[in-house]
Design an enzyme around this catalytic site. Structure first.
Site, PDB file in Angstrom:
ATOM      1  N   ARG A  76      -0.416   4.008   0.747  1.00 26.13           N
ATOM      2  CA  ARG A  76      -0.935   4.847   1.827  1.00 26.13           C
ATOM      3  C   ARG A  76      -0.119   4.664   3.094  1.00 26.13           C
ATOM      4  NH1 ARG A  76      -7.078   4.186   3.071  1.00 26.13           N
ATOM      5  NH2 ARG A  76      -6.637   6.164   4.131  1.00 26.13           N
ATOM      6  N   ARG A 116      -3.939 -15.083 -20.574  1.00 24.69           N
ATOM      7  CA  ARG A 116      -2.744 -14.254 -20.407  1.00 24.69           C
ATOM      8  C   ARG A 116      -1.476 -14.881 -20.969  1.00 24.69           C
ATOM      9  NH1 ARG A 116      -5.178  -9.425 -19.742  1.00 24.69           N
ATOM     10  NH2 ARG A 116      -6.709  -9.503 -18.031  1.00 24.69           N
ATOM     11  N   SER A 165       0.816  -1.206   0.000  1.00 25.46           N
ATOM     12  CA  SER A 165       0.000   0.000   0.000  1.00 25.46           C
ATOM     13  C   SER A 165       0.854   1.262   0.000  1.00 25.46           C
ATOM     14  CB  SER A 165      -0.918   0.022   1.226  1.00 25.46           C
ATOM     15  OG  SER A 165      -1.599   1.256   1.305  1.00 25.46           O
TER      16      SER A 165
END
Length: 246
Positions: free
Chosen positions: A105, A200, A103
């Protein structure tokens, strides 16, 4: 150059990805005992220690006729480090997947950025759904590398500038590009992984053509290599029957 600038982290550039199998509970025998409960009930547990080679035909039957749920009774967790734009595509895969990503953040993001290797095809031709990619010239590769590295250096310098000024990490990260490397744990079962691989990776033996972006294909190829060692009979059946998830 000021002391403050000297203390700033220097950007690093990568053209590869990291894929590590960190834990697993996955074997061909998991498919067998899960499938045999249909006819043997609780006695199917006797197949847990059985030689899966003796049930190779069962695995092929399940794959061919697309009886998919026996392939879900297993688990693999991968650690993956790749550019953020790869994760944007990766997270489109939801059924049978669990993710936890680092993260921006809560931690200062490291300055590691993606730059294509020299063998990465750069020139796109054709209409949507019919794209073909061709080798770039040395000049195109040089332009790409120089432009990316310059952009990365500038954006990370601005990021560091904001952090030094006391701006919250969750705000400062907005200046960083999608070529920044991130990391995550991704957990899946064989069925969900086969669906991911069918979309993919690009293979001549695929029953349904796929046209993945090369960078997510690099991740998929490394995941497939490690899965194939855990469940070789299941992987062989996947290959045999056109690389279509059951």
């Amino acid at each position: 150059m000021s002391e403050e600038q000297d203390d700033r982290k220097a950007p690093a550039f990568r053209s590869d990805v990291t894929v590590e199998l960190v834990r697993s509970a996955a074997a061909d025998s998991d498919v067998i005992w899960a499938a045999r409960v249909s006819t043997a009930g609780e006695q199917s547990l006797e197949a847990v220690q059985a030689d899966p080679e003796k049930s190779k035909g069962l695995i092929n039957f399940l794959m061919r006729d697309r009886h998919g749920t026996p392939f879900e009774h297993n688990s693999m967790t991968f650690f993956i480090s790749a550019p953020i734009f790869v994760f944007r595509e990766f997270h489109r895969h939801r059924s049978g997947w669990s993710y936890n990503e680092e993260s921006g953040r809560y931690r200062e993001l490291e300055p590691v950025f993606y730059v294509p290797a020299e063998d990465r095809k750069l020139v796109q031709q054709g209409r949507p759904g019919k794209y073909e990619f061709h080798e770039g010239t040395p000049e195109q590769h040089r332009t790409t590398t120089e432009a990316m590295e310059a952009s990365y250096r500038e954006s990370y310098a601005r990021y560091q500038e904001m952090l030094a000024a006391g701006v919250a990490r969750e705000v400062a990260r907005a200046v960083l590009p999608v070529g920044l490397f991130s990391s995550m744990y991704a957990t899946c079962n064989a069925r969900s992984l086969m669906h991911f691989l069918s979309l993919r990776t690009r293979r001549d033996n695929s029953a349904v053509p796929s046209f993945p972006q090369r960078e997510i294909e690099m991740v998929a190829e490394r995941m497939e290599e490690q899965w194939a060692q855990l469940m070789p009979l299941t992987h062989a059946a996947f290959e045999k029957h056109g690389r279509v998830a059951p």
